[in-house]
Design an enzyme around this catalytic site. Sequence first.
Site, mmCIF file in Angstrom:
data_model
loop_
_atom_site.group_PDB
_atom_site.id
_atom_site.type_symbol
_atom_site.label_atom_id
_atom_site.label_comp_id
_atom_site.label_asym_id
_atom_site.label_seq_id
_atom_site.Cartn_x
_atom_site.Cartn_y
_atom_site.Cartn_z
ATOM 1 N N ASP A 284 1.206 -1.332 0.304
ATOM 2 C CA ASP A 284 0.198 0.368 -0.266
ATOM 3 C C ASP A 284 0.686 1.358 0.357
ATOM 4 O O ASP A 284 0.227 2.574 -0.067
ATOM 5 C CB ASP A 284 -0.833 0.379 1.369
ATOM 6 C CG ASP A 284 -0.079 -0.146 2.505
ATOM 7 O OD1 ASP A 284 0.297 -1.427 2.810
ATOM 8 O OD2 ASP A 284 0.079 0.898 3.280
ATOM 9 N N ASP A 294 4.808 8.095 1.366
ATOM 10 C CA ASP A 294 4.287 7.509 3.107
ATOM 11 C C ASP A 294 5.470 8.056 3.344
ATOM 12 O O ASP A 294 5.940 7.008 3.534
ATOM 13 C CB ASP A 294 3.367 6.304 2.648
ATOM 14 C CG ASP A 294 2.123 6.619 3.001
ATOM 15 O OD1 ASP A 294 1.473 7.458 2.732
ATOM 16 O OD2 ASP A 294 1.397 5.432 2.346
#
Length: 512
Positions: A284, A294
Amino acid sequence: MYKYAFNRILVRNPGYTTPMWNFNNTYQTLPKLFYTPQNPTAVPRPQAVILNKPLAESLRLAESDLQAEVLGGNQLPVGAQPLAQAYAGHQFGHFTMLGDGRAILLGEHFSPSEKPFISDKTDKFTRGFSVPTGEKYEKYDIQLKGAGPTVYSRNGDGRAALAPMLREYIISEAMHALEIPTTRSLAVVSTGEQIIREKPLQGAVLTRVAASHIRVGTFEFAAAFGEPSDVRSLADYTINRHFPAIIDTENKYILLLREVVQRQAALIAKWQSAGFIHGVMNTDNMSICGETIDYGPCAFMDVYSPDTVFSSIDKNGRYAYGNQPKIALWNLARFAESLLSILHKESHKATEIAQAEIEKFDRLFRNERLKNMRGKLGIFSDNPEEEDEFLIDELLQLMQDTAADYTNTFRALTLDLRHTEFLQWNEKWQNRLHRQGKTSGQVQALMKSRNPAVIPRNHRVEAALQAAENGDFAVLQKLLQILAAPYEYNQEQEQYAQPPDPGVCYKTYCGT
C-alpha cells in the site's frame, strides 16, 4: 478578501492566469467500491505552520488559496468533492484491508504544465473543467493527511501529530531537491488540539500533493474485493491518468504492468544511490506512477551498511536498505497477480505473461543502479565497462568494512579526485577515469551533479522538529533552505554535512 478566495469561478478561461484552485474529481468516475465520500473533520484553531511557496507558485496558487481554514479541513475550496480511498495491502507480507484511515482526497487540481500530461484521448477525465486551447495541463491529487477519521480508520483517531507531519515535509522536499520522484508537501497546519499517542502531542494536518494516490494496494483491493470488471475499470483509469501513450494499444494491460515495473526499477535505484531507506515498503506504500509515497519510518543512512533499518517495528529487517530491490520485486509480483484477470482470458497464459514482465525487473534495476553509481564515481555512461560493477561493489564493501559514512565518502571523492583512502581501490578508480578520456573538470562536474553535499541527516531533522514543537521554526526553515540545493557544494553546507556523534541510534515509527 477572505470570502472571495473561496467563491471564485472554477473554470479557467483561455488566457486567464489568476491563481486559483482548479479542481476536478475524476476518481469518482470509478465504481463506488473504490472510495467513500468523506468530509474532513473540523479542528478548533487551524494555523499555518509552514507553506511551500515555490510549490504553490508552480501549481499557480496564491496565498489566498492557502488559507489555514482550508488546509486544516474546516472549509472546502470551490470544486472539491472530498473522499477517502479504499485499498488493501500486504503489510510485512500479510494481506489486510486498509484504506485512507486519516487522509482525505479533496480532488485533482489542474495546473499549467510544459509537458502534455493531458491528451485528446483523456478528455472524458477532464469533464467539468475548461482546458484552454493550446495550453498543457497536469493533474495533481490534493490530499489532507491527518484530517480526521474515515470509514477505513480501524478505530484510529484519524489525526496526526505536528512533528511527524513536519518530518514528511522535510524529507519529501529534500527528495524532490535530490531529483528523486516523490509526493510533495504543500503545507502543514497546526490544529489547536492535542492528540494522544504515548503522550499528548500537538495536532497537525499535512497537505500532500501527488501525481495520484493509486497504489499497488488499490489494485490488490480491486482483485480481492471486486470483480474483474472493477480491476479493468481501475486499470483503464490508471492508464488514462498516467500512461496515455498506451491507451489505444492492443495489449495495454501488459504495457501497464511493464511501465510500472520500469518506473519502480528506476525509483528504487535512485533510493539506493542516495542511501535512502523507505522503512515500510508495504504494497500500500508503493505508488503505481513511480513516486515515493508515505514518509513514516524512513531516513537516510549515515554509516554504510546494507542491514540498516529505520522502522521500530521491522524486527527482522524485511525493509532494510539492502533488501529494498528484492521487496520492490515482491510487491510488483503482487501487482501482477492483481492484473491476471485482465492480462489474458486463459489463466495459465495470463500467469506466463505476468511472470515474463516481472522477470525484467532485475535487469532494469541493475542497469539503473549501474547508471547512477557510475555517475557518482565520475564514469560517463557513453563509455561503460563490464568491470564498473566490480569497482562499485568493491568500494561499497570497503565502506562497510570501515564503517564509512555513505554520503560523505562520495562527497570526499568528489572534492578530491585523488582521495588518499582505500589506496588500492583508488588506483583502480584512477585508471578507470583515465581510460574514458575525460578531463578532471568534466569528471568533477558529473560527480557534483550526482553526489549531494548534504542530505536530511537524522540528527539535524530531529533538532529542527524539537525546536518547532517548542515554537521555534527558525531551525526548520534554515534546514529546508540548505536541503533545497543539495548539489551546490557551498561553505554554508559544511556543518550540515557532519554525521551524528558515534553510537547515536535512530529509528522512526509508524502511525504517528
